[in-house]
Design a protein around this motif. Structure first.
Motif, mmCIF file in Angstrom:
data_model
loop_
_atom_site.group_PDB
_atom_site.id
_atom_site.type_symbol
_atom_site.label_atom_id
_atom_site.label_comp_id
_atom_site.label_asym_id
_atom_site.label_seq_id
_atom_site.Cartn_x
_atom_site.Cartn_y
_atom_site.Cartn_z
ATOM 1 N N SER A 70 31.297 25.849 47.847
ATOM 2 C CA SER A 70 30.499 25.713 49.065
ATOM 3 C C SER A 70 30.469 24.286 49.591
ATOM 4 O O SER A 70 30.196 24.067 50.780
ATOM 5 C CB SER A 70 29.070 26.213 48.825
ATOM 6 N N ASN A 71 30.745 23.301 48.742
ATOM 7 C CA ASN A 71 30.747 21.899 49.166
ATOM 8 C C ASN A 71 32.136 21.384 49.515
ATOM 9 O O ASN A 71 32.291 20.209 49.854
ATOM 10 C CB ASN A 71 30.132 21.019 48.080
ATOM 11 N N GLN A 75 42.731 16.342 44.961
ATOM 12 C CA GLN A 75 41.670 16.648 45.922
ATOM 13 C C GLN A 75 40.459 17.254 45.215
ATOM 14 O O GLN A 75 39.315 16.955 45.567
ATOM 15 C CB GLN A 75 42.197 17.612 46.978
ATOM 16 N N TYR A 76 40.733 18.073 44.206
ATOM 17 C CA TYR A 76 39.634 18.703 43.475
ATOM 18 C C TYR A 76 38.818 17.653 42.713
ATOM 19 O O TYR A 76 37.583 17.693 42.727
ATOM 20 C CB TYR A 76 40.150 19.753 42.498
ATOM 21 N N ASN A 125 33.830 14.853 41.674
ATOM 22 C CA ASN A 125 33.143 13.595 41.403
ATOM 23 C C ASN A 125 32.134 13.265 42.499
ATOM 24 O O ASN A 125 31.042 12.738 42.222
ATOM 25 C CB ASN A 125 34.155 12.466 41.257
ATOM 26 N N LYS A 126 32.489 13.583 43.746
ATOM 27 C CA LYS A 126 31.578 13.328 44.859
ATOM 28 C C LYS A 126 30.335 14.200 44.737
ATOM 29 O O LYS A 126 29.208 13.730 44.962
ATOM 30 C CB LYS A 126 32.287 13.605 46.186
ATOM 31 N N LEU A 127 30.515 15.453 44.346
ATOM 32 C CA LEU A 127 29.375 16.357 44.186
ATOM 33 C C LEU A 127 28.502 15.921 43.013
ATOM 34 O O LEU A 127 27.270 16.007 43.079
ATOM 35 C CB LEU A 127 29.860 17.792 43.981
ATOM 36 N N LEU A 176 24.537 15.103 43.643
ATOM 37 C CA LEU A 176 23.476 15.849 42.966
ATOM 38 C C LEU A 176 22.930 15.137 41.739
ATOM 39 O O LEU A 176 22.014 15.640 41.088
ATOM 40 C CB LEU A 176 23.994 17.235 42.564
ATOM 41 N N GLN A 177 23.519 13.968 41.426
ATOM 42 C CA GLN A 177 23.127 13.228 40.219
ATOM 43 C C GLN A 177 23.235 14.122 38.989
ATOM 44 O O GLN A 177 22.351 14.145 38.125
ATOM 45 C CB GLN A 177 21.706 12.679 40.374
ATOM 46 N N ASP A 178 24.352 14.849 38.934
ATOM 47 C CA ASP A 178 24.605 15.777 37.831
ATOM 48 C C ASP A 178 25.995 15.501 37.260
ATOM 49 O O ASP A 178 26.994 16.024 37.761
ATOM 50 C CB ASP A 178 24.518 17.220 38.321
#
Length: 300
Positions: free
Chosen positions: A108-109, A195-196, A201-203, A207-209
């Protein structure tokens, strides 16, 4: 397929040309060249004993040492030379299967195109390179049945896309004006992987996860196999799904899946056809019926 061609030595380029002539896969040629470049930065390729000493002393996993040895073995074959090849035993780490919730968050992101690639990986359990080989006519756009060309010791097989993934694919084909023999994704598997990693890493930062950084693209394949094994409890079904030639490879997967917790589920109910259809389209499976209420679940 030559990594940073301007800094790649003629010796390594010759190895790559030899590999292409010997029908090695493009991804194998790329990573072999990358590992040979690493070796060449630290020692001369012309001396096998120096190579062996460097690899033996390198602080890294046995799996990576083995990959360096395999790359150098290809170099030696390309020049017609024999050597005493060392062998390293891999120590496999347990694979942690990501939850469906986190896989869906990654999808979804993602950008629309990357979301389609990830959604297809989730539905089909393909290797990234197998996605890049798909052409429009490999998919039945009415039924969602996909004919997959097997890669790297796997056999060809069929899979099925969920309705929402199929709709995403139809929109992609229309947008790109693709014809029957056109590739669905005009890119290399290494591009998808890169790309993945950026998306993941951006997500994780957003989300600080940090656990998102541990989810590999290949884990989408593991997730699909795990889900199907728990759904069917069939070793042969998983073997066919993954395209394994050897049942022993499938057994390794199953040993992993059997060690997973069996109580991590989302539960839902449906009292009519519309609600049941929506649940099934979102990956839920029916497990029981009580007083006319249908009970569904899907693994987290």
């Amino acid at each position: 397929i030559i990594p940073q061609q301007s800094t790649t030595s003629p010796t390594i380029i010759n190895v790559m040309l030899w590999m292409k002539k010997e029908a090695y896969e493009e991804s194998t040629i790329y990573y072999t060249a990358k590992r040979l470049k690493h070796l060449q930065q630290h020692c001369t390729l012309a001396n096998p004993e120096v190579i062996k000493t460097f690899i033996a002393n390198k602080q890294c996993s046995n799996a990576y040492k083995e990959s360096l040895i395999e790359a150098y073995a290809i170099y030696m074959r390309s020049i017609g030379q024999k050597w005493e090849q060392p062998f390293y035993n891999r120590y496999d780490k347990p694979i942690k299967i990501p939850t469906e919730e986190k896989i869906d968050m990654l999808i979804s992101n993602a950008s629309p195109l990357m979301a389609l690639k990830l959604s297809m990986s989730k539905d089909l359990g393909t290797r990234p390179i197998e996605l890049t080989w798909l052409i429009v006519s490999d998919t039945n756009l009415q039924t969602g049945i996909v004919s997959i060309t097997g890669a790297k010791h796997t056999v060809g097989r069929v899979g099925k896309l969920r309705p929402n993934t199929l709709e995403m694919l139809k929109q992609h084909i229309l947008k790109k004006h693709l014809k029957a023999n056109d590739r669905l994704f005009k890119c290399k598997s290494s591009n998808i992987s890169e790309q993945y990693r950026k998306l993941r890493n951006k997500l994780a930062e957003k989300l600080q996860d940090p656990t998102f950084k541990t989810i590999r693209l290949y884990d989408f394949r593991h997730f699909k196999a795990s889900k199907e094994y728990h759904r069917t409890n069939s070793l042969m079904h998983v073997k066919q799904l993954l395209g394994h030639k050897d049942i022993r490879t499938t057994i390794r997967y199953v040993h992993l899946f059997e060690s997973m917790s069996n109580d991590e589920f989302h539960c839902a109910t449906a009292s009519n056809v519309k609600e049941a259809t929506q649940l099934i389209e979102n990956g839920f499976e029916k497990v029981d019926e009580i007083d006319g209420i249908h009970l569904y679940r899907k693994r987290k």
